[in-house]
Write a protein that holds these residues in place. Structure first.
Motif, short mmCIF file in Angstrom:
data_model
loop_
_atom_site.label_atom_id
_atom_site.label_comp_id
_atom_site.label_asym_id
_atom_site.label_seq_id
_atom_site.Cartn_x
_atom_site.Cartn_y
_atom_site.Cartn_z
N ASN A 34 76.94 94.72 26.46
CA ASN A 34 78.36 94.90 26.28
C ASN A 34 78.84 95.66 27.51
OD1 ASN A 34 80.89 96.15 25.67
ND2 ASN A 34 80.51 95.75 23.50
N VAL A 35 79.59 95.00 28.38
CA VAL A 35 80.01 95.61 29.63
C VAL A 35 80.99 96.75 29.40
CG1 VAL A 35 81.10 95.14 31.87
CG2 VAL A 35 79.59 93.45 30.86
N SER A 36 81.79 96.68 28.35
CA SER A 36 82.77 97.72 28.05
C SER A 36 82.10 99.04 27.67
CB SER A 36 83.70 97.29 26.92
OG SER A 36 84.42 96.15 27.30
N THR A 37 81.06 98.95 26.84
CA THR A 37 80.39 100.17 26.36
C THR A 37 79.14 100.51 27.15
OG1 THR A 37 79.00 98.98 24.77
CG2 THR A 37 81.20 99.68 24.01
N GLY A 38 78.59 99.53 27.89
CA GLY A 38 77.34 99.75 28.62
C GLY A 38 76.11 99.69 27.74
N GLU A 39 76.29 99.25 26.49
CA GLU A 39 75.17 99.21 25.56
C GLU A 39 74.50 97.84 25.53
OE1 GLU A 39 75.75 100.83 21.70
OE2 GLU A 39 77.17 102.34 22.44
N CYS A 40 73.19 97.86 25.34
CA CYS A 40 72.44 96.63 25.13
C CYS A 40 72.56 96.26 23.66
CB CYS A 40 70.97 96.84 25.51
SG CYS A 40 69.94 95.41 25.18
N GLU A 41 73.10 95.06 23.39
CA GLU A 41 73.31 94.62 22.02
C GLU A 41 72.14 93.83 21.45
OE1 GLU A 41 78.17 94.27 22.14
OE2 GLU A 41 77.00 92.44 22.06
N GLN A 42 71.42 93.13 22.31
CA GLN A 42 70.30 92.30 21.86
C GLN A 42 69.21 92.30 22.92
OE1 GLN A 42 69.57 90.56 19.17
NE2 GLN A 42 71.50 90.39 18.09
N VAL A 43 67.98 92.26 22.48
CA VAL A 43 66.84 92.00 23.36
C VAL A 43 66.22 90.70 22.85
CG1 VAL A 43 64.62 92.79 24.24
CG2 VAL A 43 66.44 94.45 23.77
N LEU A 44 66.21 89.68 23.71
CA LEU A 44 65.70 88.37 23.31
C LEU A 44 64.28 88.22 23.83
CD1 LEU A 44 68.90 86.33 24.32
CD2 LEU A 44 68.42 87.50 22.16
N LYS A 45 63.35 88.06 22.89
CA LYS A 45 61.92 88.00 23.22
C LYS A 45 61.34 86.66 22.80
CE LYS A 45 61.21 92.95 22.62
NZ LYS A 45 60.46 93.97 21.90
N GLY A 46 60.47 86.10 23.64
CA GLY A 46 59.81 84.84 23.32
C GLY A 46 59.10 84.24 24.52
N HIS A 47 59.65 84.44 25.71
CA HIS A 47 58.98 83.94 26.90
C HIS A 47 57.69 84.72 27.12
CE1 HIS A 47 61.81 81.01 28.44
NE2 HIS A 47 62.82 81.86 28.29
N THR A 48 56.71 84.07 27.73
CA THR A 48 55.43 84.72 28.01
C THR A 48 55.27 85.07 29.48
OG1 THR A 48 54.37 82.57 28.27
CG2 THR A 48 54.30 83.56 26.07
N SER A 49 56.31 84.81 30.27
CA SER A 49 56.28 85.15 31.69
C SER A 49 57.71 85.45 32.14
CB SER A 49 55.67 84.01 32.50
OG SER A 49 55.43 84.42 33.84
N THR A 50 57.87 85.75 33.41
CA THR A 50 59.15 86.12 34.00
C THR A 50 60.26 85.16 33.63
OG1 THR A 50 58.00 87.09 35.90
CG2 THR A 50 60.31 86.52 36.22
N VAL A 51 61.40 85.70 33.22
CA VAL A 51 62.60 84.89 33.01
C VAL A 51 63.25 84.69 34.38
CG1 VAL A 51 64.85 84.74 31.90
CG2 VAL A 51 62.93 85.78 30.68
N THR A 52 63.40 83.44 34.79
CA THR A 52 63.85 83.12 36.15
C THR A 52 65.30 82.66 36.21
OG1 THR A 52 63.00 80.89 35.85
CG2 THR A 52 61.54 82.49 36.95
N SER A 53 65.85 82.22 35.09
CA SER A 53 67.22 81.70 35.11
C SER A 53 67.88 81.85 33.75
CB SER A 53 67.24 80.23 35.54
OG SER A 53 66.50 79.44 34.65
N VAL A 54 69.20 82.00 33.79
CA VAL A 54 70.00 82.14 32.58
C VAL A 54 71.30 81.37 32.77
CG1 VAL A 54 71.20 83.75 31.05
CG2 VAL A 54 69.10 84.47 32.15
N CYS A 55 71.73 80.67 31.73
CA CYS A 55 73.06 80.05 31.73
C CYS A 55 73.54 79.95 30.29
CB CYS A 55 73.06 78.69 32.42
SG CYS A 55 72.30 77.36 31.50
N ALA A 56 74.81 79.69 30.11
CA ALA A 56 75.37 79.56 28.77
C ALA A 56 75.84 78.13 28.54
CB ALA A 56 76.53 80.53 28.59
#
Length: 176
Positions: A29-51
């Motif tokens: 949350n950019v307004s509060t600076g808080e992490c709202e979720q931690v998404l776990k499942g990959h077994t190696s480095t996350v290299t890319s993100v898109c919506a």
């Protein structure tokens, strides 16, 4: 994050999703600076993100897979398997599909509803580093082979080969 961040995406609602070498994604949350979720499942480095247009998030990883996430619940809804080396880039298409690039030198077009790979685009002679979508539906890819390719997804053909770089093409961006 417990290691460096190498990808991020700004969501429509103003939050930011970051992917890290620590194998997780974090929704901030950019307004509060808080992490709202931690998404776990990959077994190696996350290299890319898109919506995706429906608000879900897609991540690519050095584990050779893509994951589709519900950022409200933090659940991984789907694992897209097919690349034979790390996924380096992912981009949502206007028609709801997804395109990914990989160190296996290919791009793959995914039907996110079914999880099926609909197309494999081949032509690069080295790793694909970056993919992006043009307004007219074409896809552009940049590679370690020092080229940029413009793809027609209707035919699966490379319609243009852009040469001139003297080193790898690391990132691409569509100008408005």
């Amino acid at each position: 994050h417990a290691d460096y961040v190498n990808s991020l995406w700004a969501l429509q609602d103003g939050r930011v999703v970051c992917g890290s070498r620590d194998t997780t994604l974090r929704v901030w949350n950019v307004s509060t600076g808080e992490c709202e979720q931690v998404l776990k499942g990959h077994t190696s480095t996350v290299t890319s993100v898109c919506a995706l247009q429906d608000g879900r998030v897609v991540s690519g990883s050095k584990d050779d897979n893509l994951r589709v996430w519900n950022v409200s619940t933090g659940e991984c809804e789907q694992v897209l398997e097919g690349h034979t080396n790390e996924v380096t880039s992912a981009c949502a298409l206007q028609d709801g599909r997804l395109v990914s690039g990989s160190r296996d030198k290919t791009l793959r077009v995914w039907n996110v509803s079914t999880g099926e790979c609909e197309q494999v685009l081949e032509g690069h002679s080295d790793f694909v580093n970056s993919v992006c979508s043009l307004q007219d539906g074409r896809v552009v890819s940049g590679s370690y082979d020092n080229t940029v390719r413009v793809w027609n997804l209707s035919t699966g053909e490379c319609k243009q080969l852009l040469k001139g770089h003297t080193d790898s093409v690391a990132t691409l961006s569509v100008l408005q």
